[in-house]
Write an enzyme that holds these catalytic residues in place. Structure first.
Site, PDB file in Angstrom:
ATOM      1  N   ARG A   1     -68.252 -81.893 105.536  1.00 33.78           N
ATOM      2  CA  ARG A   1     -66.944 -82.239 104.835  1.00 33.78           C
ATOM      3  C   ARG A   1     -66.182 -83.053 105.931  1.00 33.78           C
ATOM      4  O   ARG A   1     -65.392 -83.733 105.373  1.00 33.78           O
ATOM      5  CB  ARG A   1     -66.478 -80.828 104.349  1.00 33.78           C
ATOM      6  CG  ARG A   1     -65.280 -81.089 103.428  1.00 33.78           C
ATOM      7  CD  ARG A   1     -65.254 -81.831 102.243  1.00 33.78           C
ATOM      8  NE  ARG A   1     -64.101 -81.922 101.585  1.00 33.78           N
ATOM      9  CZ  ARG A   1     -63.853 -81.465 100.337  1.00 33.78           C
ATOM     10  NH1 ARG A   1     -64.955 -81.025  99.703  1.00 33.78           N
ATOM     11  NH2 ARG A   1     -62.732 -81.691  99.832  1.00 33.78           N
TER      12      ARG A   1
ATOM     13  N   ASN B   1     -48.332 -86.154  97.568  1.00 29.10           N
ATOM     14  CA  ASN B   1     -49.020 -86.073  96.371  1.00 29.10           C
ATOM     15  C   ASN B   1     -48.139 -85.412  95.272  1.00 29.10           C
ATOM     16  O   ASN B   1     -47.075 -85.040  95.550  1.00 29.10           O
ATOM     17  CB  ASN B   1     -49.965 -84.570  96.702  1.00 29.10           C
ATOM     18  CG  ASN B   1     -51.216 -84.355  95.652  1.00 29.10           C
ATOM     19  OD1 ASN B   1     -51.222 -85.324  94.752  1.00 29.10           O
ATOM     20  ND2 ASN B   1     -51.897 -83.469  95.857  1.00 29.10           N
ATOM     21  N   THR B   2     -48.806 -85.650  93.949  1.00 30.14           N
ATOM     22  CA  THR B   2     -48.119 -85.132  92.798  1.00 30.14           C
ATOM     23  C   THR B   2     -48.549 -83.938  92.209  1.00 30.14           C
ATOM     24  O   THR B   2     -49.766 -83.753  92.190  1.00 30.14           O
ATOM     25  CB  THR B   2     -47.907 -86.189  91.598  1.00 30.14           C
ATOM     26  OG1 THR B   2     -49.148 -86.369  91.201  1.00 30.14           O
ATOM     27  CG2 THR B   2     -47.170 -87.377  92.204  1.00 30.14           C
ATOM     28  N   HIS B   3     -47.898 -82.962  91.872  1.00 35.30           N
ATOM     29  CA  HIS B   3     -48.472 -81.722  91.181  1.00 35.30           C
ATOM     30  C   HIS B   3     -47.699 -81.523  89.982  1.00 35.30           C
ATOM     31  O   HIS B   3     -46.352 -81.509  89.814  1.00 35.30           O
ATOM     32  CB  HIS B   3     -48.237 -80.540  92.163  1.00 35.30           C
ATOM     33  CG  HIS B   3     -48.762 -79.156  91.786  1.00 35.30           C
ATOM     34  ND1 HIS B   3     -49.717 -78.967  91.050  1.00 35.30           N
ATOM     35  CD2 HIS B   3     -47.862 -78.013  91.459  1.00 35.30           C
ATOM     36  CE1 HIS B   3     -50.082 -77.888  90.846  1.00 35.30           C
ATOM     37  NE2 HIS B   3     -48.948 -77.160  91.183  1.00 35.30           N
TER      38      HIS B   3
ATOM     39  N   ASP C   1     -49.463 -81.038 103.460  1.00 31.43           N
ATOM     40  CA  ASP C   1     -49.570 -80.454 104.459  1.00 31.43           C
ATOM     41  C   ASP C   1     -51.002 -79.819 104.310  1.00 31.43           C
ATOM     42  O   ASP C   1     -51.762 -80.168 103.362  1.00 31.43           O
ATOM     43  CB  ASP C   1     -48.720 -79.605 104.781  1.00 31.43           C
ATOM     44  CG  ASP C   1     -48.442 -78.287 103.756  1.00 31.43           C
ATOM     45  OD1 ASP C   1     -49.163 -78.045 102.805  1.00 31.43           O
ATOM     46  OD2 ASP C   1     -47.481 -77.588 103.825  1.00 31.43           O
ATOM     47  N   ALA C   2     -51.212 -78.745 105.049  1.00 31.60           N
ATOM     48  CA  ALA C   2     -52.857 -78.107 104.973  1.00 31.60           C
ATOM     49  C   ALA C   2     -52.757 -77.107 104.024  1.00 31.60           C
ATOM     50  O   ALA C   2     -54.034 -76.665 103.664  1.00 31.60           O
ATOM     51  CB  ALA C   2     -52.970 -77.692 106.382  1.00 31.60           C
ATOM     52  N   GLY C   3     -51.713 -76.732 103.178  1.00 38.48           N
ATOM     53  CA  GLY C   3     -51.909 -75.925 102.045  1.00 38.48           C
ATOM     54  C   GLY C   3     -52.486 -76.348 100.706  1.00 38.48           C
ATOM     55  O   GLY C   3     -52.387 -77.647 100.653  1.00 38.48           O
TER      56      GLY C   3
ATOM     57  N   ASP D   1     -50.696 -77.690  97.497  1.00 37.92           N
ATOM     58  CA  ASP D   1     -49.285 -77.680  97.047  1.00 37.92           C
ATOM     59  C   ASP D   1     -48.440 -77.181  97.605  1.00 37.92           C
ATOM     60  O   ASP D   1     -47.437 -76.674  96.930  1.00 37.92           O
ATOM     61  CB  ASP D   1     -49.515 -77.625  95.364  1.00 37.92           C
ATOM     62  CG  ASP D   1     -50.822 -78.333  94.705  1.00 37.92           C
ATOM     63  OD1 ASP D   1     -51.150 -79.303  95.108  1.00 37.92           O
ATOM     64  OD2 ASP D   1     -51.370 -77.824  93.920  1.00 37.92           O
TER      65      ASP D   1
HETATM   66  C1  GRF Z   1     -51.380 -85.744  87.300  1.00 36.17           C
HETATM   67  O1  GRF Z   1     -50.960 -85.038  86.462  1.00 36.17           O
HETATM   68  C2  GRF Z   1     -51.422 -85.110  88.586  1.00 36.17           C
HETATM   69  O2  GRF Z   1     -50.376 -84.375  88.945  1.00 36.17           O
HETATM   70  C3  GRF Z   1     -52.798 -84.169  88.504  1.00 36.17           C
HETATM   71  O3  GRF Z   1     -53.717 -84.938  87.597  1.00 36.17           O
HETATM   72  C4  GRF Z   1     -53.097 -85.788  87.017  1.00 36.17           C
HETATM   73  C5  GRF Z   1     -53.501 -87.301  87.058  1.00 36.17           C
HETATM   74  O4  GRF Z   1     -53.250 -87.872  86.174  1.00 36.17           O
HETATM   75  N1  GRF Z   1     -53.338 -83.862  89.831  1.00 36.17           N
HETATM   76  P1  GRF Z   1     -53.679 -89.610  86.241  1.00 36.17           P
HETATM   77  O5  GRF Z   1     -54.986 -89.683  86.778  1.00 36.17           O
HETATM   78  O6  GRF Z   1     -52.752 -90.288  87.145  1.00 36.17           O
HETATM   79  O7  GRF Z   1     -53.400 -90.128  84.579  1.00 36.17           O
END
Ligand code: GRF
Length: 247
Positions: free
Chosen positions: A112, A154-156, A188-190, A192
């Site tokens: 990895r 990153n988006t969550h 970061d390393a966690g 989300d």
């Molecule tokens: C998003 O909601 C993102 O936050 C999550 O997976 C989804 C990805 O959607 N981790 P897409 O591939 O951008 O349509």
């Protein structure tokens, strides 16, 4: 199973650790850790307006960024789109638009850590100012964060610190919250856990399924991503402990 080179820990319950992915039968779980990020952007010969976007699936967030970059006033250029797997719509979207793509698969590396270092190298080749994880379903490790920590977002699909991990919409439904949403954060390393750049609230409806709720969240998520990635790249930003300030 925990990778010895990472700050991972196998923990029993959700909320402490989160099963993130399964590769070759191995379960990777990472615990929350405190990892202050000091700053970013003042470095490394990156090109001033370019980003690399990493995806694992459908790529609607990527598409929103691609649409935004069509306007020169947005001030952001997508230098490349990378993925951890072949055959996904996210890559196809980039290819149709003539954006360079690359694939870096965990299965092609002995460890990895080697995959993580290779991913970092492939991203670095495009000298991005910012790396955007947009539905990227792998954890980045030490090598990647050593190079791009502090300038990877990153988006969550939940309001952090609630519901970390890959089941944010389902976990929100299960808990019975009436409001959830999405969070843009500096990686970061966690799991989300990084410093929060922006959040957007979304109502939960009584008849929601996880899929319906996730789609409503993603509508807000795309708007948030476009707005804040643009601002971060155009204006710069700093991170002090947990506080993100866009200049
Ligand atoms: C998003 O909601 C993102 O936050 C999550 O997976 C989804 C990805 O959607 N981790 P897409 O591939 O951008 O349509």
């Amino acid at each position: 199973m925990c990778h010895p080179g990472w700050q991972d820990a196998l923990l029993a319950g959700r909320g402490q650790g989160e099963l993130l992915e399964l590769d070759g039968g191995q379960s990777w779980v990472r615990c929350r850790i405190s990892s202050p990020i000091v700053t970013n952007m003042a470095d490394t010969g990156s090109t001033t307006d370019s980003i690399v976007v990493l995806v694992s699936g459908y790529g609607s967030n990527l598409q929103a960024l691609m649409d935004a970059t069509a306007d020169p006033a947005y001030g952001v250029r997508i230098a490349a789109v990378g993925a951890d797997r072949d055959g996904i719509e996210g890559l196809a979207r980039a290819q149709r638009a003539g954006i360079p793509t690359f694939v870096c698969r965990v299965a092609d590396f002995a460890t990895r850590a080697e995959w993580d270092a290779a991913l970092a190298s492939q991203v670095a080749a495009y000298r991005p100012r910012l790396v955007v994880l947009a539905g990227f379903l792998k954890l980045t490790g030490e090598a990647f964060l050593g190079q791009f920590g502090g300038r990877t977002v990153n988006t969550h699909p939940a309001l952090s610190p609630s519901f970390p991990g890959i089941h944010g919409p389902q976990d929100a439904l299960d808990y019975g919250v009436k409001v959830t949403g999405c969070t843009l954060f500096v990686v970061d390393a966690g799991v989300d856990t990084g410093p929060i750049v922006a959040q957007s609230a979304v109502s939960v409806h009584d008849d929601d399924t996880a899929e319906i709720l996730h789609e409503r969240i993603k509508t807000a998520e795309r708007q948030m991503l476009v707005e804040y990635v643009g601002r971060m790249v155009r204006d710069g930003f700093s991170v002090t402990e947990r506080k993100v300030t866009i200049s």
